[in-house]
Design a protein around this motif. Structure first.
Motif, PDB file in Angstrom:
ATOM      1  N   LEU A  88       3.000  -5.441  12.641  1.00  0.00           N
ATOM      2  CA  LEU A  88       3.839  -4.240  12.558  1.00  0.00           C
ATOM      3  C   LEU A  88       3.042  -3.028  12.064  1.00  0.00           C
ATOM      4  O   LEU A  88       2.367  -3.083  11.045  1.00  0.00           O
ATOM      5  CB  LEU A  88       4.993  -4.520  11.591  1.00  0.00           C
ATOM      6  CG  LEU A  88       5.978  -3.367  11.352  1.00  0.00           C
ATOM      7  CD1 LEU A  88       6.729  -3.035  12.625  1.00  0.00           C
ATOM      8  CD2 LEU A  88       6.943  -3.699  10.235  1.00  0.00           C
ATOM      9  N   GLY A  89       3.126  -1.966  12.819  1.00  0.00           N
ATOM     10  CA  GLY A  89       2.506  -0.720  12.384  1.00  0.00           C
ATOM     11  C   GLY A  89       1.038  -0.588  12.726  1.00  0.00           C
ATOM     12  O   GLY A  89       0.449   0.458  12.510  1.00  0.00           O
ATOM     13  N   PRO A 128       6.328   5.767  17.226  1.00  0.00           N
ATOM     14  CA  PRO A 128       5.446   6.415  16.256  1.00  0.00           C
ATOM     15  C   PRO A 128       4.140   5.657  16.023  1.00  0.00           C
ATOM     16  O   PRO A 128       3.123   6.252  15.725  1.00  0.00           O
ATOM     17  CB  PRO A 128       6.281   6.428  14.969  1.00  0.00           C
ATOM     18  CG  PRO A 128       7.238   5.299  15.118  1.00  0.00           C
ATOM     19  CD  PRO A 128       7.508   5.183  16.585  1.00  0.00           C
ATOM     20  N   VAL A 129       4.186   4.330  16.180  1.00  0.00           N
ATOM     21  CA  VAL A 129       3.002   3.544  15.839  1.00  0.00           C
ATOM     22  C   VAL A 129       1.871   3.832  16.810  1.00  0.00           C
ATOM     23  O   VAL A 129       0.732   4.066  16.411  1.00  0.00           O
ATOM     24  CB  VAL A 129       3.350   2.044  15.827  1.00  0.00           C
ATOM     25  CG1 VAL A 129       2.102   1.226  15.593  1.00  0.00           C
ATOM     26  CG2 VAL A 129       4.382   1.760  14.758  1.00  0.00           C
ATOM     27  N   CYS A 147       3.239   0.381   6.965  1.00  0.00           N
ATOM     28  CA  CYS A 147       3.595   1.721   7.443  1.00  0.00           C
ATOM     29  C   CYS A 147       3.805   1.676   8.942  1.00  0.00           C
ATOM     30  O   CYS A 147       3.008   1.097   9.668  1.00  0.00           O
ATOM     31  CB  CYS A 147       2.468   2.699   7.111  1.00  0.00           C
ATOM     32  SG  CYS A 147       2.637   4.305   7.895  1.00  0.00           S
ATOM     33  N   ILE A 148       4.916   2.251   9.409  1.00  0.00           N
ATOM     34  CA  ILE A 148       5.149   2.308  10.856  1.00  0.00           C
ATOM     35  C   ILE A 148       4.901   3.711  11.387  1.00  0.00           C
ATOM     36  O   ILE A 148       5.289   4.045  12.490  1.00  0.00           O
ATOM     37  CB  ILE A 148       6.568   1.823  11.226  1.00  0.00           C
ATOM     38  CG1 ILE A 148       7.631   2.601  10.450  1.00  0.00           C
ATOM     39  CG2 ILE A 148       6.719   0.340  10.951  1.00  0.00           C
ATOM     40  CD1 ILE A 148       9.047   2.381  10.972  1.00  0.00           C
ATOM     41  N   ARG A 149       4.261   4.528  10.602  1.00  0.00           N
ATOM     42  CA  ARG A 149       3.863   5.882  10.995  1.00  0.00           C
ATOM     43  C   ARG A 149       5.050   6.704  11.513  1.00  0.00           C
ATOM     44  O   ARG A 149       4.893   7.568  12.375  1.00  0.00           O
ATOM     45  CB  ARG A 149       2.768   5.828  12.066  1.00  0.00           C
ATOM     46  CG  ARG A 149       1.491   5.181  11.563  1.00  0.00           C
ATOM     47  CD  ARG A 149       0.544   4.844  12.700  1.00  0.00           C
ATOM     48  NE  ARG A 149       0.117   6.024  13.431  1.00  0.00           N
ATOM     49  CZ  ARG A 149      -0.879   6.809  13.067  1.00  0.00           C
ATOM     50  NH1 ARG A 149      -1.534   6.547  11.958  1.00  0.00           N
ATOM     51  NH2 ARG A 149      -1.218   7.856  13.774  1.00  0.00           N
ATOM     52  N   CYS A 150       6.210   6.473  10.958  1.00  0.00           N
ATOM     53  CA  CYS A 150       7.398   7.144  11.486  1.00  0.00           C
ATOM     54  C   CYS A 150       7.358   8.636  11.187  1.00  0.00           C
ATOM     55  O   CYS A 150       8.054   9.420  11.828  1.00  0.00           O
ATOM     56  CB  CYS A 150       8.663   6.538  10.892  1.00  0.00           C
ATOM     57  SG  CYS A 150       8.821   6.796   9.115  1.00  0.00           S
ATOM     58  N   GLN A 179       0.095  15.163   5.393  1.00  0.00           N
ATOM     59  CA  GLN A 179       0.383  13.996   6.221  1.00  0.00           C
ATOM     60  C   GLN A 179       0.257  12.769   5.318  1.00  0.00           C
ATOM     61  O   GLN A 179      -0.769  12.087   5.331  1.00  0.00           O
ATOM     62  CB  GLN A 179      -0.624  13.908   7.369  1.00  0.00           C
ATOM     63  CG  GLN A 179      -0.662  15.132   8.253  1.00  0.00           C
ATOM     64  CD  GLN A 179       0.471  15.156   9.240  1.00  0.00           C
ATOM     65  OE1 GLN A 179       0.616  14.256  10.054  1.00  0.00           O
ATOM     66  NE2 GLN A 179       1.297  16.170   9.170  1.00  0.00           N
ATOM     67  N   PRO A 180       1.306  12.490   4.524  1.00  0.00           N
ATOM     68  CA  PRO A 180       1.171  11.417   3.528  1.00  0.00           C
ATOM     69  C   PRO A 180       0.746  10.078   4.124  1.00  0.00           C
ATOM     70  O   PRO A 180      -0.019   9.348   3.498  1.00  0.00           O
ATOM     71  CB  PRO A 180       2.566  11.336   2.915  1.00  0.00           C
ATOM     72  CG  PRO A 180       3.128  12.694   3.099  1.00  0.00           C
ATOM     73  CD  PRO A 180       2.607  13.165   4.425  1.00  0.00           C
ATOM     74  N   PHE A 181       1.213   9.767   5.347  1.00  0.00           N
ATOM     75  CA  PHE A 181       0.848   8.444   5.876  1.00  0.00           C
ATOM     76  C   PHE A 181      -0.647   8.355   6.172  1.00  0.00           C
ATOM     77  O   PHE A 181      -1.237   7.284   6.065  1.00  0.00           O
ATOM     78  CB  PHE A 181       1.689   8.098   7.115  1.00  0.00           C
ATOM     79  CG  PHE A 181       1.572   9.096   8.231  1.00  0.00           C
ATOM     80  CD1 PHE A 181       0.596   8.976   9.183  1.00  0.00           C
ATOM     81  CD2 PHE A 181       2.446  10.175   8.299  1.00  0.00           C
ATOM     82  CE1 PHE A 181       0.480   9.906  10.194  1.00  0.00           C
ATOM     83  CE2 PHE A 181       2.339  11.103   9.311  1.00  0.00           C
ATOM     84  CZ  PHE A 181       1.341  10.970  10.260  1.00  0.00           C
TER      85      PHE A 181
END
Lengths: 339, 575
Positions: free
Chosen positions: A114-115, A276-277, B369-372, B384-386
């Protein structure tokens, strides 16, 4: 001693909630699709979901990750649904299952789960299967096919012969083939006049499926789960290139509306390029990503050998996403004037 | 008149939970059993203790003297006896002890002889010094010594003085109550700041969820005939961050690398203005502050508490529920759990929240993190916190700096919205402290290298001087001999021997210096690390690239870095 750090207050949000909302947003499109081609779609959704969860469980076990936490995050189900919705609805069960397992095992977990996946797993599944099983992936039910549920199940499970009823193609594919066979003799306007295939805009019934995805996508946008950048750029690029070519030679190029409402355009705009990933994350990056995917999808769709181009376009843009992000970092607070 | 407001990007809207603690007026907290007054209560230096165990002190008496310009004095909060000047646990997430003055109150609460400051006849510098000696620091939480912010930039005209009454963090209401009850003194204090900074206008920003406070401030401004504008700003966390409030009221954005005065704006908290006025008009240094006591308690309320009051004694006044399992100092967004319940209230303590799982449920486990991008949408500094998280996690600290980690104000908006429950701010704090630690190490290494090189230089110089002396002695002898010879030769040419006398002396000196320089060079080359002898072409290329960067970065001596480690080692063995 507790060491939990601030903030102590948290918004009520979770990955599973995000994924559940994506699934909910797919429901209008799924409903229209099921109405168009029959309950087979729902069977495929179930097959894909089961295959995805099974593959996910095995991979999580192999990687020593907690099963419950990740199986319930919903990400595998989203991937499964996108696969089920892009594959032909009467494809044999093992084809959908193979695509799904490949997506979960290779595209997702071998890259870190995931991600971490650089490529959209559903699009990896589609691309892999259309390259490996081109004939099966091109077998769509004939338009207006009326087939009882049990017969559909028999076909999916391989208990019944894959009858001629399945020799159909998507309106998009039908258009391309007809134009190729016609070799300049037939023009788009004549083809579109055949309402049995093309309906009023882009394909009988397909407009409603596209509209369903559009509604779901707008809801996601309203819920702020996706931003407008990538979908709008994707659609705008589609309109721009199809419109330009249509104006240039309307006899051989279909109008923008046809392209927007057929194939995977709407699903791609709101559910694929917004991933988003594997996509871009900066606002400008999303615009570039969406526009690039739109252009490439059109080119593959119209000039390439495959029925639709969204999958390949998205995978190519996935490759470029990191560098696009790097080059489009937004200016931060207080530093907007610096060059 | 409607004031034009600007927006800042990002921000979040957590439940405010402020109503619980505003129903009752501010109460004076009773004298605690003892007071622990840390000397280091503001940004900058640690004040020097000027009392020792056994001393009798009076309320307001100086106990810690500012040790520099960015430092502020500390005073006894009540009268009593100094029990100790010792290391004590602190309300700081590190859990480290710090030097504090422990006072046992005598119960009389006797003030020193309080004299108002003759403000009218004082120079601005006198006023600034007086505020420093009165221990006036920013009470919004940052505790920067106030006098240090009361000098306008020389090159930029002072446009706006911003007074921060926004109080955006949930639960905290101390500024709200202070404005409701003591608006006049706040406005008078603002007048002092205005006199010192000479801004074109003064704007008082208050979040629109505090209409009573805004009304009280407006009334006080009108009554005192000031032209300050009281502006209601939309309630959105962190609107009370200095940079956000400046942005909302003026449209100006202050980057991390600049001072707000460089943009013609300065910002103070309302409570700071209040304490400044108390110091000037009443001669009262900062020995107490308003603290909101709330959270998992029966009777949330604001207390005026003496600095140094043990937190558990203050919290007890509000009657915590039995399931309370900790004390948060500050708000729920940026506060922290204190290491032990009895750490003292300090000047930065605006709020104590009794912590319980019922109010603040334990966090779900951290997911990947899914970078949403929810964090990027919420970040008020448009970071860009992620991406920062990604690089901080990988300990790729150079990258975190490229992504502007030092512009992060640690407001917690990113952690608040993250669906994967990643404690993003924690990662950023970790990265920042690692970068600081490395910076310190590098500086230490550089210093060691300088010391080493100086030692080398000194030794060479001594050798050269020795050689020179010897040469001089030899030359003198030669000259003597020559003179004798000349005397023996009687009246022939006198110039030649004189020349001969000068020449050998100089030649010897020159030779000695050259030899010393050659030795120094050889030694320096020997000090190069050995692992650069056998490089493959790729490594050599990388090394060249690194040196090019170093040179581009203004590090003049390309070899300095590589030699620094060796130099440190040498210097250590020398010590």
């Amino acid at each position: 001693m507790m060491t939990a750090p601030a903030p102590f207050l948290l918004k009520d949000a979770s990955v599973s909630r995000v994924m559940t909302q994506v699934c909910l947003a797919l429901v209008p499109g799924i409903a229209a699709y099921a109405w168009l081609v029959g309950p087979a779609v729902l069977i495929q959704l179930v097959i894909a979901s089961l295959a995805a969860l099974l593959a996910e469980a095995v991979m999580l076990r192999l990687r020593g990750k907690p099963l419950a936490m990740f199986l319930s995050d919903g990400s595998a189900v989203v991937t499964a649904w996108l696969i089920a919705l892009t594959f032909p609805p009467l494809a044999p069960w093992w084809l959908v299952a193979t695509g799904t397992v490949f997506a979960i095992v290779v595209a997702k977990h071998l890259y870190g789960g995931l991600g971490q996946n650089p490529f959209n797993p559903a699009m990896v599944a589609f691309a892999t299967c259309i390259v490996s099983f081109p004939a099966l992936m091109a077998q769509w039910p004939s338009v207006g096919l009326q087939m009882p549920l049990l017969d559909q199940i028999d076909i999916i499970l391989g208990l019944a012969p894959r009858v001629d009823a399945l020799s159909g193609a998507t309106p998009l594919d039908a258009m391309k083939t007809a134009l190729k066979l016609g070799d300049g003799e037939i023009d788009v306007a004549h083809l579109l006049a055949n309402q049995d295939i093309y309906g009023n805009f882009a394909g009988r019934g397909w407009e409603f499926v596209a509209a369903g995805y559009l509604i779901g996508g707008l809801w996601l946008w309203q819920r702020r789960l996706i931003s407008w950048h990538a979908p709008l750029a994707f659609i705008a690029a589609f309109v721009a290139i199809s419109g330009a070519l249509w104006l240039y030679h309307p006899a051989t190029f279909a109008n923008p509306l046809f392209h927007l409402l057929s194939g995977g355009t709407m699903l791609g705009a709101f559910f694929i390029v917004t991933d988003p990933v594997s996509g871009c994350t900066t606002p400008r990056g999303k615009l570039i990503f969406g526009a690039g995917a739109g252009l490439l999808a059109y080119i593959v769709r119209v000039f390439g050998g495959y029925p639709d181009g969204v999958a390949f376009a998205v995978l190519l843009m996935n490759l470029s996403a990191p560098v696009i992000d790097l080059l489009t970092q937004p200016r931060i607070f207080g530093m907007k004037d610096e060059s | 008149m409607l004031h034009q407001l600007f927006k800042f990007k990002g921000g979040v809207k957590p439940p405010t939970n402020k109503t619980q603690s505003v129903t009752l007026p501010i109460a004076a907290a009773p004298l605690p059993s003892r007071l622990i007054v840390p000397l280091h209560q503001s940004i900058g230096g640690t004040p020097r203790p000027v009392v020792q165990a056994g001393d009798k002190v009076r309320k307001g008496q100086l106990i810690g003297e500012a040790d520099g310009w960015i430092s502020a004095a500390v005073h006894a909060p009540t009268s009593g006896t100094v029990l100790a000047v010792a290391m004590q646990p602190q309300p700081h997430p590190s859990g480290l002890d710090a030097l504090s003055v422990v006072i046992e109150p005598d119960g009389r609460d006797e003030w020193i002889d309080r004299q108002p400051f003759d403000y009218a006849n004082a120079t601005p510098d006198d006023t600034r010094r007086y505020l420093q000696q009165s221990g006036v620091v920013g009470l919004g939480g940052a505790v920067f010594p106030t006098h240090g912010k009361l000098t306008a930039s020389r090159s930029v005209a002072m446009d706006e003085l911003i007074i921060n009454g926004a109080e955006c963090e949930p639960y905290i209401t101390c500024d709200d109550l202070l404005m409701r009850e003591r608006a006049a003194d706040i406005v008078r204090g603002i007048g002092i700041f205005r006199d010192l900074l000479q801004p074109k206008r003064v704007l008082i920003g208050i979040e629109d969820n505090k209409p009573e406070a805004a009304a009280a401030m407006r009334a006080a401004v009108a009554e005192l005939g000031e032209n300050f504008e009281v502006v209601s700003v939309p309630t959105r966390y962190p609107a009370g961050g200095a940079k956000q409030l400046i942005r909302v009221l003026t449209g100006k954005e202050v980057p991390a690398a600049k001072r707000s005065t460089d943009l013609g704006v300065q910002c103070f908290n309302v409570a700071t203005a209040y304490t400044a006025w108390r110091a000037i008009a009443y001669g009262e240094p900062v020995v107490s502050r308003i603290v909101t006591v709330t959270g998992n308690v029966h009777a949330p309320r604001n207390y005026e508490a003496l600095i140094g009051t043990p937190m558990d004694e203050l919290l007890a006044l509000a009657q915590p529920h039995p399931d309370t399992d900790g004390t948060v100092m500050g708000g729920p967004m940026m506060g922290f759990l204190v290491p032990t319940p009895d750490v003292p209230v300090v000047k930065a303590t605006n709020c104590l929240i009794a912590h319980a799982d019922r109010l603040f449920p334990p966090k779900a486990p951290e997911m990947p993190c899914i970078r949403c991008g929810a964090c990027a949408d919420a970040c008020p500094h448009e970071l860009q916190p992620f991406e920062l998280y990604w690089h901080a996690r990988a300990k790729n600290f150079g990258k975190t700096q490229q992504y502007h980690i030092f512009d992060c104000i640690e407001c917690g908006c990113c952690s608040f919205v993250c669906p994967s429950r990643i404690p993003l701010v924690q990662y950023f704090r970790f990265a920042k402290s690692e970068i600081w630690a490395r910076e310190r190490e590098k500086n230490a290494a550089d210093e060691a290298k300088t010391r080493f090189e100086f030692k080398q230089f000194r030794e060479e110089r001594e050798k050269a001087e020795k050689a020179e002396k010897l040469a001089k002695a030899a030359a003198a002898q030669a000259a003597k001999k020559a003179a004798e010879a000349a005397a023996a030769a009687a009246d022939s040419s006198p110039a030649a021997p004189a020349e001969a006398a000068v020449d050998p002396a100089q030649a010897a000196k020159k030779a000695a210096i050259e030899a010393a320089m050659a030795r120094a060079k050889a030694q320096r080359e020997a000090a190069q690390p050995k692992n650069t002898d056998t490089l493959n072409p790729q490594q050599a290329e990388e090394l060249a690239a690194i040196e090019a960067r170093r040179q581009a970065a203004g590090l003049t001596d390309a070899a300095a870095g590589t030699a620094a480690v060796d130099a440190t080692r040498e210097a250590k063995t020398e010590e």
